[in-house]
Each structure stands twice: as structure tokens, then as C-alpha cells.
Design a protein around this motif. Structure first.
Motif, mmCIF file in Angstrom:
data_model
loop_
_atom_site.group_PDB
_atom_site.id
_atom_site.type_symbol
_atom_site.label_atom_id
_atom_site.label_comp_id
_atom_site.label_asym_id
_atom_site.label_seq_id
_atom_site.Cartn_x
_atom_site.Cartn_y
_atom_site.Cartn_z
ATOM 1 N N THR A 164 63.932 13.153 39.309
ATOM 2 C CA THR A 164 63.737 13.738 40.637
ATOM 3 C C THR A 164 64.787 13.196 41.609
ATOM 4 O O THR A 164 65.300 13.933 42.461
ATOM 5 N N TYR A 173 61.913 19.513 39.366
ATOM 6 C CA TYR A 173 61.710 18.675 38.169
ATOM 7 C C TYR A 173 60.614 19.282 37.297
ATOM 8 O O TYR A 173 60.688 19.264 36.073
ATOM 9 N N VAL A 228 60.933 17.620 43.596
ATOM 10 C CA VAL A 228 59.729 17.476 42.760
ATOM 11 C C VAL A 228 59.401 18.817 42.091
ATOM 12 O O VAL A 228 59.116 18.879 40.891
ATOM 13 N N PRO A 275 53.223 13.482 40.739
ATOM 14 C CA PRO A 275 54.198 12.404 40.472
ATOM 15 C C PRO A 275 53.504 11.046 40.387
ATOM 16 O O PRO A 275 52.632 10.753 41.205
ATOM 17 N N GLN A 281 60.462 17.258 48.329
ATOM 18 C CA GLN A 281 59.466 18.228 47.844
ATOM 19 C C GLN A 281 60.128 19.266 46.944
ATOM 20 O O GLN A 281 59.596 19.649 45.906
#
Ligand SMILES: Cc1cc2nc3c(=O)[nH]c(=O)nc-3n(C[C@H](O)[C@H](O)[C@H](O)COP(=O)(O)O)c2cc1C
Length: 191
Positions: A118, A37, A34, A43, A31
Motif C-alpha cells: 500500500t 491494493y 488501500v 488493513p 484510501q
């Protein structure tokens, strides 16, 4: 640890100790990866997680299912095949990552790239917590039988398996390509 130091010092870990990896930690790190990123959209890739001993054995079996069919491998003693499976089954946790395939090439590449980006962040965040990882894309496992056995659909693209676990020894780093070797100065005069 500074970010520069973290990036410099992180190593791929291929030899793990037996300390179990908590699934909650993997989810938390994912998490955070993500968020770091920082894509605008949801995603367009997903994960399949093998954390229990039985699941990892099934995964290891799937990884060599295709190779097992080859005539040459049938000559290898069962004991050797079994120890190969056990080696993978002993890895504390494995995360299979698959990106959504898309008929639009640019979108497909974005999906794949965001999964890769990621995963790299996941490796760095894991390293901060003493969790080592090895990104596995070996040709041996990339076949229809493996994809089917682990549930990768026809509209998905395999990105890799991230094997993870704690470790006792940090391997020495490999040499890096100097940036100047990959650097072209675009000039006004075309020379
Ligand atoms: C896209 C990608 C695929 C990789 N696939 C494999 C692989 O199949 N097997 C493997 O041993 N390492 C694999 N690696 C890990 C690299 O080989 C590793 O990064 C390289 O050995 C440098 O070591 P380091 O991560 O310790 O700096 C992969 C890395 C990336 C980014």
C-alpha cells in the motif's frame, strides 16, 4: 500519464520545499492506495501522522533520542545536533506506518507485506499529484526508545516512515537490475 510511465518516472524525494501538505490529501491518497491494493480484509496496519511543525520536531527528536545517548554523540556540538533535528522537522509531513504483529508467521508477513504494498501505491498516487516521498527505515531510528516515544506498541511491527512534501527538483534515477538477472527457468530435466 500511463501507469508504466508513472512507475518508471517516480523517484524518491529527499529534498522538499516549504509548501505545506494537506492532511486531507494524505488521507485521500491512502484510501485510494488501500482500495487499489485490494485486500479482502480490513488493513492490519495503522498510521501515525506528524503534520504540524511541533509534531515534526517531536518526531525528529524521537528519531535521534537513542543516538543522543551514545557517548560519542555527546561530543558533537549541540548546534550540529540541532541542525540535524531541524532538517527532519522541516519535512512538511511524515507518516509512520506500523503493522499488527501476529504470532502466526504467515499472517504477520501478510500484514507487513500489505502495508508495504500500500505504501508503494501511495508513493505512485502521490507522484501523480506532484507530492514526493521518501521511505525511511534507517537503522538509526529503529530502536525501543523511538518506538516508545512515537507510540508503537509491543504487538506492532515498524514498517517505515514515509516523509513527504512538494519538491522543486527531481533527482536522477538510479540504475535498475535487469529482470533477466533475477530470472531462473525451471526445467523438466533438473539441469
Ligand atoms: C522497504 C524500503 C525501505 C527503504 N528505506 C530507505 C531508507 O531507510 N532510507 C532511504 O534513503 N531510502 C529508503 N528507501 C528508498 C529506496 O532507497 C529508494 O527506493 C531507492 O533509492 C531507489 O530510488 P527511487 O525510489 O527514486 O527509484 C526504502 C525503500 C523501500 C522500498
Amino acid at each position: 500519464m500511463s501507469l508504466a510511465q508513472l512507475i518508471r518516472e517516480r523517484r524518491s524525494i529527499r529534498r522538499f520545499n516549504r509548501q505545506p501538505v494537506a492532511q486531507e490529501l494524505v488521507v485521500e491518497l491512502l484510501q485510494r492506495a488501500v482500495r487499489l491494493y485490494g485486500a479482502d480484509e480490513e488493513p492490519r496496519w495503522r498510521c501515525i501522522y506528524a503534520g504540524t511543525e511541533e509534531a515534526r520536531r517531536r518526531l525528529a527528536d524521537s528519531m535521534i533520542a537513542k543516538t543522543r545517548q551514545s557517548r560519542l554523540v555527546k561530543l558533537i556540538p549541540n548546534k550540529m545536533v540541532e541542525s540535524f533535528i531541524q532538517k527532519f522537522a522541516d519535512i512538511p509531513a511524515s507518516l509512520i506506518v506500523v503493522a499488527d504483529a501476529d504470532p502466526d508467521r504467515r499472517r504477520q508477513e501478510e500484514n507487513y507485506a500489505s502495508a508495504c504494498g500500500t505504501l508503494q501505491l501511495l508513493q505512485l498516487l502521490g507522484w501523480e499529484r506532484g507530492l514526493g516521498m521518501a521511505w525511511d527505515t534507517e537503522r538509526l531510528i529503529q530502536n525501543e526508545l523511538f518506538f516508545e516515544n512515537v507510540g508503537i506498541g509491543a504487538s506492532e511491527q515498524f514498517v517505515g516512515i514515509m516523509h513527504m512534501g512538494y519538491f522543486d527538483k527531481t533527482p536522477r534515477g538510479r540504475g535498475r537490475t535487469p529482470a533477466e538477472k533475477k530470472w531462473t527457468v525451471f526445467r523438466a530435466d533438473a539441469r
